[in-house]
Design a protein around this motif. Structure first.
Motif, PDB file in Angstrom:
ATOM      1  N   ILE A 182      80.007  28.781  -5.801  1.00 59.07           N
ATOM      2  CA  ILE A 182      79.899  29.129  -4.373  1.00 59.07           C
ATOM      3  C   ILE A 182      80.119  30.629  -4.194  1.00 59.07           C
ATOM      4  O   ILE A 182      79.411  31.281  -3.433  1.00 59.07           O
ATOM      5  CB  ILE A 182      80.899  28.304  -3.525  1.00 59.07           C
ATOM      6  N   GLU A 233      74.549  26.676  -5.016  1.00 58.33           N
ATOM      7  CA  GLU A 233      74.956  25.359  -4.519  1.00 58.33           C
ATOM      8  C   GLU A 233      75.827  24.705  -5.588  1.00 58.33           C
ATOM      9  O   GLU A 233      75.439  24.622  -6.739  1.00 58.33           O
ATOM     10  CB  GLU A 233      73.691  24.520  -4.277  1.00 58.33           C
ATOM     11  N   ARG A 234      77.015  24.247  -5.217  1.00 62.03           N
ATOM     12  CA  ARG A 234      77.912  23.617  -6.192  1.00 62.03           C
ATOM     13  C   ARG A 234      77.755  22.101  -6.132  1.00 62.03           C
ATOM     14  O   ARG A 234      77.569  21.538  -5.060  1.00 62.03           O
ATOM     15  CB  ARG A 234      79.357  23.988  -5.857  1.00 62.03           C
ATOM     16  N   THR A 235      77.859  21.445  -7.277  1.00 61.59           N
ATOM     17  CA  THR A 235      77.942  19.979  -7.254  1.00 61.59           C
ATOM     18  C   THR A 235      79.260  19.629  -6.567  1.00 61.59           C
ATOM     19  O   THR A 235      80.319  20.020  -7.042  1.00 61.59           O
ATOM     20  CB  THR A 235      77.943  19.406  -8.688  1.00 61.59           C
ATOM     21  N   PRO A 236      79.191  18.908  -5.444  1.00 60.54           N
ATOM     22  CA  PRO A 236      80.435  18.699  -4.675  1.00 60.54           C
ATOM     23  C   PRO A 236      81.366  17.644  -5.285  1.00 60.54           C
ATOM     24  O   PRO A 236      80.969  16.905  -6.188  1.00 60.54           O
ATOM     25  CB  PRO A 236      79.908  18.226  -3.314  1.00 60.54           C
ATOM     26  N   HIS A 237      82.571  17.592  -4.781  1.00 57.06           N
ATOM     27  CA  HIS A 237      83.499  16.508  -5.119  1.00 57.06           C
ATOM     28  C   HIS A 237      82.871  15.181  -4.702  1.00 57.06           C
ATOM     29  O   HIS A 237      82.263  15.100  -3.630  1.00 57.06           O
ATOM     30  CB  HIS A 237      84.790  16.639  -4.313  1.00 57.06           C
ATOM     31  N   ASP A 263      90.934  23.220  -5.741  1.00 55.66           N
ATOM     32  CA  ASP A 263      89.884  23.934  -6.487  1.00 55.66           C
ATOM     33  C   ASP A 263      90.335  25.309  -6.994  1.00 55.66           C
ATOM     34  O   ASP A 263      89.662  25.904  -7.843  1.00 55.66           O
ATOM     35  CB  ASP A 263      88.641  24.125  -5.601  1.00 55.66           C
ATOM     36  N   GLN A 271      79.662  24.757   2.400  1.00 54.07           N
ATOM     37  CA  GLN A 271      79.985  23.874   1.276  1.00 54.07           C
ATOM     38  C   GLN A 271      81.463  23.507   1.356  1.00 54.07           C
ATOM     39  O   GLN A 271      82.303  24.325   1.723  1.00 54.07           O
ATOM     40  CB  GLN A 271      79.677  24.561  -0.057  1.00 54.07           C
ATOM     41  N   VAL A 272      81.748  22.257   0.988  1.00 51.06           N
ATOM     42  CA  VAL A 272      83.108  21.746   1.150  1.00 51.06           C
ATOM     43  C   VAL A 272      83.985  22.177  -0.028  1.00 51.06           C
ATOM     44  O   VAL A 272      83.618  21.983  -1.184  1.00 51.06           O
ATOM     45  CB  VAL A 272      83.088  20.203   1.261  1.00 51.06           C
ATOM     46  N   GLY A 273      85.127  22.784   0.278  1.00 55.40           N
ATOM     47  CA  GLY A 273      86.086  23.156  -0.761  1.00 55.40           C
ATOM     48  C   GLY A 273      87.471  22.665  -0.396  1.00 55.40           C
ATOM     49  O   GLY A 273      87.737  22.289   0.749  1.00 55.40           O
TER      50      GLY A 273
END
Ligand SMILES: [Ca+2]
Length: 504
Positions: free
Chosen positions: A426, A431-435, A393, A387-389
């Motif tokens: 995360i 699963e996080r709602t992404p940017h 954040d 997952q993209v961070g």
């Protein structure tokens, strides 16, 4: 009476046992100019048992981003917003996470490289020790030679570096102790503060931005000796070995390709040149090794204080490996206080394996960082996520965990709403709602990522990459997809138009 006594004794017992703090402690460790794959748990050769232990018992991110350069990364990690949206090094339209966490009663500590304009003690931190500037000599950050030593190597003879202890600025700091070395000193100061405040009920935030392994290449002889002679096979072999190891470890996938070499071929070097290059890489690795040794000391202290399980520890680097070459002492080999030397382009390229380019660019080699989060109470041990961070954040994560709110004003100036999203989902394995989009800007290094598509400015035009199909940015899709490329470039321009101060 008996009941009152038993309540009293229960209260005394609770106090003496150090009743658990309601909020966790935070330790944020950042190294400087280290490549994506140097540490052991990302596929590198440097012995980093303490950092690897965080990974084995925590969570590794494979798509985490910083910015292309030291000070923009610091502005963003501190404020939870993009550097030019809050005034970059002035941070005048942002609140630091020190300022945020103070509102919920944290003890806020920083030891290491600050690189912003106002001192940390005026921007939310109770205590500070370190380099307020961008880089310095590790053995002697000042300009005065200690007895028995030569002049400290410097980037330029007129360059005097800003150091600070608490709220006192020292222009050119020479510690009289011949055993002084920044990485050791930063850690010792941090450990001493944890000891000093161990009995208070406040949780602590410790921000520990090391200057290693940024140039100049300075390390202790015993640490250099561990690595000397291990790199004579050269950067071409090293890149291939890392690439295979990273694949096996799951740090990279099937779509990754080994990007073309960005330097001379190793085989074109003479034996003498190869030996000199081996020494450079040995010193560079020794600097990272020393960070890890110091983290061992720090972690032992946190455990001794009984705070290990209630502390969220994070580790990352501030930008990709560095190809700059300010070698001001070409006749003095890297290592000692008198030298001022840098890693070669070939080694910087290997440090960023398998990604393209370097620090100061917005290709993945400039902005993708290892990111490890360790928190026994929350994080499943030995996990990995793609997952993209992004560093913006972190502030949002601190607010999510503690319930702190972002101050609307700092010193009478309105802050802008931060742009980060909490990493907690995360951390919890969800699963996080992404940017929707993530943006980068440093000088003319400009980029935006939307989903798996990333547009990067290249001169007057923009390039387009699909990071899912092509994570190593080998195939520019701009000619095939001109409309999407323009849409992303326009998004970047309208985001940038909202900058504070200069737009370029
Ligand atoms: Ca840096």
């Amino acid at each position: 009476m008996k009941r009152i006594l038993s309540i009293l004794s229960f209260l005394c017992l609770s106090i003496s046992m150090g009743a658990e703090k309601s909020n966790p402690n935070f330790i944020l460790i950042m190294v400087d100019d280290m490549g994506y794959s140097d540490i052991g748990c990302y596929g590198g050769e440097v012995e980093t048992p303490n950092i690897d232990m965080l990974a084995e018992n925590g969570l590794r991110f494979t798509q985490f981003y910083n910015t292309a350069k030291c000070h923009t990364t610091r502005a963003e990690i501190l404020t939870g917003n993009y550097a030019y949206q809050i005034g970059d090094q002035s941070m005048q339209h942002g609140a630091t996470f020190g300022e945020v966490l103070r509102t919920v009663g944290y003890r806020t500590l920083i030891s290491g490289k600050w690189h912003q304009n106002p001192l940390p003690t005026t921007r939310g931190f109770d205590r500070y020790y370190g380099l307020a500037d961008g880089c310095c000599n590790f053995f002697n950050p000042g300009i005065v030679a200690r007895e028995g030593e030569g002049d400290p190597g410097r980037k330029g003879q007129n360059r005097v570096r800003r150091w600070a202890i608490e709220d006192e600025v020292i222009m050119g700091y020479t510690n009289p102790d011949p055993k002084f070395y920044t990485t050791d000193a930063f850690t010792t100061y941090a450990i001493d503060r944890l000891d000093e405040y161990k009995d208070e009920e406040k949780p602590f935030m410790l921000y520990l931005p090391y200057t290693a392994p940024h140039y100049p290449l300075h390390a202790w002889p015993e640490d250099i000796a561990k690595y000397r002679g291990k790199f004579l096979a050269g950067w071409d072999v090293l890149r291939e070995q890392r690439f295979e190891r990273m694949k096996k470890m799951g740090i990279i996938g099937e779509k990754h390709q080994l990007t073309p070499r960005a330097s001379k071929a190793w085989d074109d070097l003479s034996d003498k040149e190869k030996d000199a290059e081996d020494l450079k890489m040995a010193v560079y690795c020794a600097m990272i090794d020393r960070v890890d040794q110091n983290l061992g000391r720090l972690f032992a202290k946190v455990k001794e204080l009984g705070e290990w399980d209630n502390t969220l520890i994070m580790f990352l680097t501030d930008n990709g490996a560095c190809p700059e070459q300010p070698n001001t002492t070409p006749d003095i080999p890297p290592g000692p206080v008198e030298s001022y030397r840098t890693i070669s382009v070939g080694w910087a390229n290997a440090s960023n394996t398998p990604y393209r380019k370097f620090k100061s660019t917005d290709y993945e080699g400039g902005i993708r960082t290892p990111f490890i989060a360790h928190w026994p109470k929350v994080i499943e041990p030995g996990t990995m996520t793609d997952q993209v961070g992004h560093i913006i954040d972190l502030s949002a994560t601190f607010m999510d965990i503690t319930g702190a709110e972002y101050p609307e004003e700092i010193d009478g100036k309105k802050t802008r709403e931060p742009a980060g999203l909490s990493l907690m989902p995360i951390f919890e394995g969800k699963e996080r709602t992404p940017h929707e989009e993530i943006y980068w800007r440093f000088n003319r290094a400009n980029a935006v990522r939307q989903g798996d598509l990333k547009a990067i400015r290249a001169g007057k035009s923009w390039e387009l990459y699909d990071l899912k199909a092509d994570p190593t940015e080998m195939k520019n899709l701009a000619a095939e997809r001109p409309e999407k490329t323009k849409e992303l470039a326009d998004l970047w321009e309208s985001w940038n138009a909202n900058s504070v101060g200069k737009k370029k």
